[in-house]
Design an enzyme around this catalytic site. Structure first.
Site, PDB file in Angstrom:
ATOM      1  N   CYS A 127       0.819  -1.226   0.000  1.00  0.00           N
ATOM      2  CA  CYS A 127       0.000   0.000   0.000  1.00  0.00           C
ATOM      3  C   CYS A 127       0.847   1.268   0.000  1.00  0.00           C
ATOM      4  O   CYS A 127       0.345   2.348  -0.273  1.00  0.00           O
ATOM      5  CB  CYS A 127      -0.941   0.010   1.201  1.00  0.00           C
ATOM      6  N   HIS A 178      -2.801   7.510   3.137  1.00  0.00           N
ATOM      7  CA  HIS A 178      -3.292   6.251   2.573  1.00  0.00           C
ATOM      8  C   HIS A 178      -4.720   6.026   3.052  1.00  0.00           C
ATOM      9  O   HIS A 178      -5.035   6.228   4.227  1.00  0.00           O
ATOM     10  CB  HIS A 178      -2.385   5.105   3.025  1.00  0.00           C
ATOM     11  N   ASN A 238     -10.169   0.449   0.487  1.00  0.00           N
ATOM     12  CA  ASN A 238      -8.704   0.487   0.411  1.00  0.00           C
ATOM     13  C   ASN A 238      -8.265  -0.098  -0.929  1.00  0.00           C
ATOM     14  O   ASN A 238      -8.375  -1.299  -1.154  1.00  0.00           O
ATOM     15  CB  ASN A 238      -8.125  -0.315   1.582  1.00  0.00           C
TER      16      ASN A 238
HETATM   17  N1  COA Z   1     -18.596  -8.014   9.820  1.00  0.00           N
HETATM   18  C1  COA Z   1     -18.982  -8.342  11.055  1.00  0.00           C
HETATM   19  N2  COA Z   1     -18.142  -8.766  12.009  1.00  0.00           N
HETATM   20  C2  COA Z   1     -16.832  -8.844  11.678  1.00  0.00           C
HETATM   21  C3  COA Z   1     -16.357  -8.527  10.403  1.00  0.00           C
HETATM   22  C4  COA Z   1     -17.303  -8.105   9.447  1.00  0.00           C
HETATM   23  N3  COA Z   1     -16.946  -7.747   8.204  1.00  0.00           N
HETATM   24  N4  COA Z   1     -15.024  -8.712  10.375  1.00  0.00           N
HETATM   25  C5  COA Z   1     -14.650  -9.128  11.592  1.00  0.00           C
HETATM   26  N5  COA Z   1     -15.753  -9.225  12.382  1.00  0.00           N
HETATM   27  C6  COA Z   1     -15.831  -9.631  13.766  1.00  0.00           C
HETATM   28  C7  COA Z   1     -14.635 -10.410  14.223  1.00  0.00           C
HETATM   29  O1  COA Z   1     -14.827 -11.777  13.913  1.00  0.00           O
HETATM   30  C8  COA Z   1     -14.640 -10.161  15.713  1.00  0.00           C
HETATM   31  O2  COA Z   1     -15.554 -11.042  16.296  1.00  0.00           O
HETATM   32  P1  COA Z   1     -15.207 -11.741  17.719  1.00  0.00           P
HETATM   33  O3  COA Z   1     -15.010 -10.590  18.664  1.00  0.00           O
HETATM   34  O4  COA Z   1     -16.423 -12.544  17.972  1.00  0.00           O
HETATM   35  O5  COA Z   1     -13.963 -12.520  17.460  1.00  0.00           O
HETATM   36  C9  COA Z   1     -15.243  -8.766  15.846  1.00  0.00           C
HETATM   37  O6  COA Z   1     -15.849  -8.462  14.578  1.00  0.00           O
HETATM   38  C10 COA Z   1     -14.267  -7.681  16.199  1.00  0.00           C
HETATM   39  O7  COA Z   1     -13.183  -7.766  15.335  1.00  0.00           O
HETATM   40  P2  COA Z   1     -11.971  -6.800  15.493  1.00  0.00           P
HETATM   41  O8  COA Z   1     -10.879  -7.277  14.602  1.00  0.00           O
HETATM   42  O9  COA Z   1     -11.645  -6.613  16.899  1.00  0.00           O
HETATM   43  O10 COA Z   1     -12.598  -5.410  14.977  1.00  0.00           O
HETATM   44  P3  COA Z   1     -11.892  -4.024  14.835  1.00  0.00           P
HETATM   45  O11 COA Z   1     -12.676  -2.991  15.534  1.00  0.00           O
HETATM   46  O12 COA Z   1     -10.411  -4.108  15.104  1.00  0.00           O
HETATM   47  O13 COA Z   1     -12.043  -3.725  13.276  1.00  0.00           O
HETATM   48  C11 COA Z   1     -10.808  -3.850  11.222  1.00  0.00           C
HETATM   49  C12 COA Z   1     -11.514  -4.621  12.322  1.00  0.00           C
HETATM   50  C13 COA Z   1     -10.229  -4.839  10.240  1.00  0.00           C
HETATM   51  C14 COA Z   1     -11.831  -2.977  10.520  1.00  0.00           C
HETATM   52  C15 COA Z   1      -9.704  -2.965  11.843  1.00  0.00           C
HETATM   53  O14 COA Z   1      -8.918  -3.721  12.709  1.00  0.00           O
HETATM   54  C16 COA Z   1      -8.832  -2.337  10.788  1.00  0.00           C
HETATM   55  O15 COA Z   1      -9.280  -1.560   9.977  1.00  0.00           O
HETATM   56  N6  COA Z   1      -7.552  -2.652  10.814  1.00  0.00           N
HETATM   57  C17 COA Z   1      -6.596  -2.101   9.833  1.00  0.00           C
HETATM   58  C18 COA Z   1      -6.774  -2.823   8.529  1.00  0.00           C
HETATM   59  C19 COA Z   1      -6.043  -2.135   7.426  1.00  0.00           C
HETATM   60  O16 COA Z   1      -6.144  -0.956   7.272  1.00  0.00           O
HETATM   61  N7  COA Z   1      -5.298  -2.906   6.632  1.00  0.00           N
HETATM   62  C20 COA Z   1      -4.593  -2.400   5.516  1.00  0.00           C
HETATM   63  C21 COA Z   1      -3.462  -1.535   5.929  1.00  0.00           C
HETATM   64  S1  COA Z   1      -2.591  -0.984   4.572  1.00  0.00           S
END
Ligand code: COA
Length: 330
Positions: A116, A256, A285
């Site tokens: 990215c 980004h 993204n």
């Molecule tokens: N819909 C519903 N529930 C979802 C889900 C979706 N699309 N994706 C994950 N979950 C669930 C998980 O299974 C988890 O359930 P559990 O608590 O029963 O295990 C719960 O939601 C919480 O997941 P968590 O990972 O703690 O959520 P979060 O608040 O951290 O948000 C992201 C998840 C991925 C949105 C966040 O961590 C993020 O944006 N991270 C950076 C990703 C990124 O930018 N990557 C590229 C960088 S270049």
């Protein structure tokens, strides 16, 4: 600390596929909801390629738009870099396919792999080569068909990404400060927090590897989130300091586009909530294309005006990160 000629971005362009996929569309595929996706990421929809579109097709469309915007002919390009993690194929480079499509017959071409962060790395790569006089005109492209590398059964990753491309034409300039030298960094010890573990020489293509779905993107979302906020914020501060620019002098910050909560956290840390550009709501993204598309939109929407100082910052798999400062139109 700039060495050599001043280098400017003289034109930008972007392209996104026609097909819009909303959060509700994804909720029909996996166990998720519009509310979950929007509240966690700020995304409402993303663009997804037609099956017969490849990354170079997107990149070529963005490149043509950037050349038209710059008033530069394809034959004038000396250097063509495509930043991508979703190349048309392992080889030849996607840059060579873009070259062929746009008729950049005088360019030497290569891909740049910084996930990215790729578009900012490519800008810095081109800037340095123009600054030292090795090339006169460069075309840098960020292009991704992320949809080809997503596990559409994995709700934790498939909702986050989209397809698209952006491009910029760069040349030496005799006015203003132009694109100032970037601050960039990498930490390969954290590679496994965001990667595609299969399909390369470490874990070659096999039925077993595909059955384990190791050819798809895997991510530890929470860890990635924390590192992204820290690294982009630090890089912005370092780039400002290195180029002797104060936060208050900057009209626009273009980060980004990975998640609105990452963007908001950086804005809060820097105290620049009123000057942060985001379009993650529309495109999700798009990896190396995200900064390129955002830069083009900021320019076309008049958010960036001639003489404005802007800061670009990126973070991606590797991990890789970076930031630079530029004077728009100068
Ligand atoms: N819909 C519903 N529930 C979802 C889900 C979706 N699309 N994706 C994950 N979950 C669930 C998980 O299974 C988890 O359930 P559990 O608590 O029963 O295990 C719960 O939601 C919480 O997941 P968590 O990972 O703690 O959520 P979060 O608040 O951290 O948000 C992201 C998840 C991925 C949105 C966040 O961590 C993020 O944006 N991270 C950076 C990703 C990124 O930018 N990557 C590229 C960088 S270049």
């Amino acid at each position: 600390m700039s060495v050599g000629r001043t280098v400017s971005i003289v034109g930008t362009g972007s392209y996104v596929p026609e097909r819009v996929v909303t959060n509700d569309d994804l909720a029909a595929l996996v166990d998720t909801s519009d509310e979950w996706i929007y509240s966690r990421t700020g995304m409402k929809e993303r663009r997804i390629c037609a099956e017969d579109q490849a990354t170079s097709d997107l990149g070529a469309a963005a490149a043509r738009a950037a050349l038209a915007n710059a008033g530069v002919a394809a034959a004038e390009i000396d250097l063509l870099i495509v930043a991508t993690l979703s190349p048309d194929m392992f080889f030849p480079s996607t840059a060579c396919f873009v070259q062929d499509q746009i008729g950049a017959v005088n360019a030497f071409c290569y891909d740049l792999g910084a996930a990215c962060s790729g578009f900012l790395y490519a800008i810095e790569n081109a800037r340095a080569q123009i600054a030292c006089g090795a090339v006169e005109t460069a075309l840098v492209v960020g292009a991704e068909k992320m949809s080809a590398f997503l596990d559409w059964d994995d709700r934790s990753t498939c909702i986050l990404f989209g397809d698209g491309a952006g491009a910029a034409v760069m040349r030496a300039s005799d006015s203003g400060r132009g694109v100032m030298p970037a601050v960039m960094g990498s930490d390969g010890s954290l590679a496994d927090l965001l990667w595609t573990p299969g399909g390369g020489s470490r874990n070659p293509i096999s039925h077993e590897m595909v059955d384990r779905k190791e050819h798809f993107i895997r991510m530890q979302g929470r860890d990635v989130f924390k590192h992204a906020v820290t690294r982009m914020g630090d890089a912005v501060m370092a780039a400002l300091e290195q180029n002797d620019v104060a936060v208050d002098e900057v009209s626009c910050f273009i980060p980004h586009q990975a998640n609105i909560r990452i963007i908001d956290a950086i804005a809060k840390r820097l105290g620049v909530e009123d000057r942060m550009f985001s379009n993650v709501e529309k495109y999700a993204n798009t990896s190396s294309a995200a900064l390129a598309i955002a830069l083009d939109e900021a320019a076309r929407e008049g958010v960036l005006k001639a003489g404005d100082l802007a800061v670009l910052t990126v973070f991606g798999s590797g991990f890789t990160w970076g930031a630079n400062v530029l004077e728009w139109g100068g």
